[in-house]
Motif scaffolding. Structure first.
Motif, PDB file in Angstrom:
ATOM      1  N   ARG A 151       0.838  -1.193   0.000  1.00  0.00           N
ATOM      2  CA  ARG A 151       0.000   0.000   0.000  1.00  0.00           C
ATOM      3  C   ARG A 151       0.866   1.233   0.000  1.00  0.00           C
ATOM      4  NH1 ARG A 151      -5.095   1.092   0.694  1.00  0.00           N
ATOM      5  NH2 ARG A 151      -4.672   2.925   1.951  1.00  0.00           N
ATOM      6  N   GLY A 152       0.377   2.262  -0.679  1.00  0.00           N
ATOM      7  CA  GLY A 152       1.023   3.559  -0.589  1.00  0.00           C
ATOM      8  C   GLY A 152       2.289   3.662  -1.396  1.00  0.00           C
ATOM      9  N   PHE A 153       3.035   4.675  -1.077  1.00  0.00           N
ATOM     10  CA  PHE A 153       4.193   5.032  -1.868  1.00  0.00           C
ATOM     11  C   PHE A 153       5.125   5.831  -0.976  1.00  0.00           C
ATOM     12  CE2 PHE A 153       5.166   9.244  -3.646  1.00  0.00           C
ATOM     13  CZ  PHE A 153       6.169   8.957  -4.541  1.00  0.00           C
ATOM     14  N   THR A 154       6.434   5.610  -1.100  1.00  0.00           N
ATOM     15  CA  THR A 154       7.410   6.345  -0.316  1.00  0.00           C
ATOM     16  C   THR A 154       8.124   7.335  -1.217  1.00  0.00           C
ATOM     17  OG1 THR A 154       7.734   4.392   1.033  1.00  0.00           O
ATOM     18  CG2 THR A 154       9.385   6.117   1.227  1.00  0.00           C
ATOM     19  N   ASN A 155       7.998   8.597  -0.882  1.00  0.00           N
ATOM     20  CA  ASN A 155       8.654   9.631  -1.674  1.00  0.00           C
ATOM     21  C   ASN A 155      10.117   9.711  -1.256  1.00  0.00           C
ATOM     22  OD1 ASN A 155       9.464  11.864  -3.052  1.00  0.00           O
ATOM     23  ND2 ASN A 155       8.019  13.278  -2.112  1.00  0.00           N
TER      24      ASN A 155
END
Length: 146
Positions: free
Chosen positions: A64-68
């Motif tokens: 899930r999600g995304f790491t910038n």
């Protein structure tokens, strides 16, 4: 309590397990590896999280999600912390000397939690809107660095 009567906690100093040193040692013959099986062979090492061939937990859970990776990290300080120093000029060097910053070149953001009664000149890389208002209302200055 002083240096003459300090003692290590119980089981803090354990001897290294010496394997393959005869039957009397308790770790002879199979050297505490058991009989046959994957872990008994030399050179055997399983990846972290290996579950005997079952799909590991970290692969069963959905992503899930995304790491910038370009995210800017700020160390945050609230106004109530600034008030208790008793200084009028607060610079990154001052924060580092007090141990609030791990490194001298860390980015610092001031947040508006707490009340300010003294006029302070606060140097930081970023200010929240409420923090800036409270500093100026108290008669101080919020100085942006860089």
């Amino acid at each position: 309590m002083n240096l003459s009567n300090l003692r290590a906690p119980k089981n803090a100093n354990r001897n290294k397990k010496r394997v393959g040193r005869g039957m009397g040692s308790g770790h002879g013959k199979t050297s505490a590896r058991g009989h046959k099986g994957q872990g008994s062979r030399s050179g055997s090492s399983m990846m972290r999280g290996f579950e005997g061939g079952q799909m590991p937990l970290h692969r069963r859970l959905p992503k899930r999600g995304f790491t910038n990776i370009f995210r800017t990290e700020y160390t945050v300080l609230n106004l109530d912390r600034l008030a208790e120093f008793g200084e009028t000029e607060l610079t990154p060097e001052f924060y580092a000397a007090k141990g609030l910053l791990k490194r001298r070149n860390e980015l610092l953001k001031i947040l508006g939690n707490g009340e300010l009664t003294v006029a302070l000149t606060v140097h930081a890389h970023k200010f929240s809107k409420t923090a800036q208002e409270k500093i100026e209302k108290a008669g101080g200055k919020a100085v942006l660095i860089g």
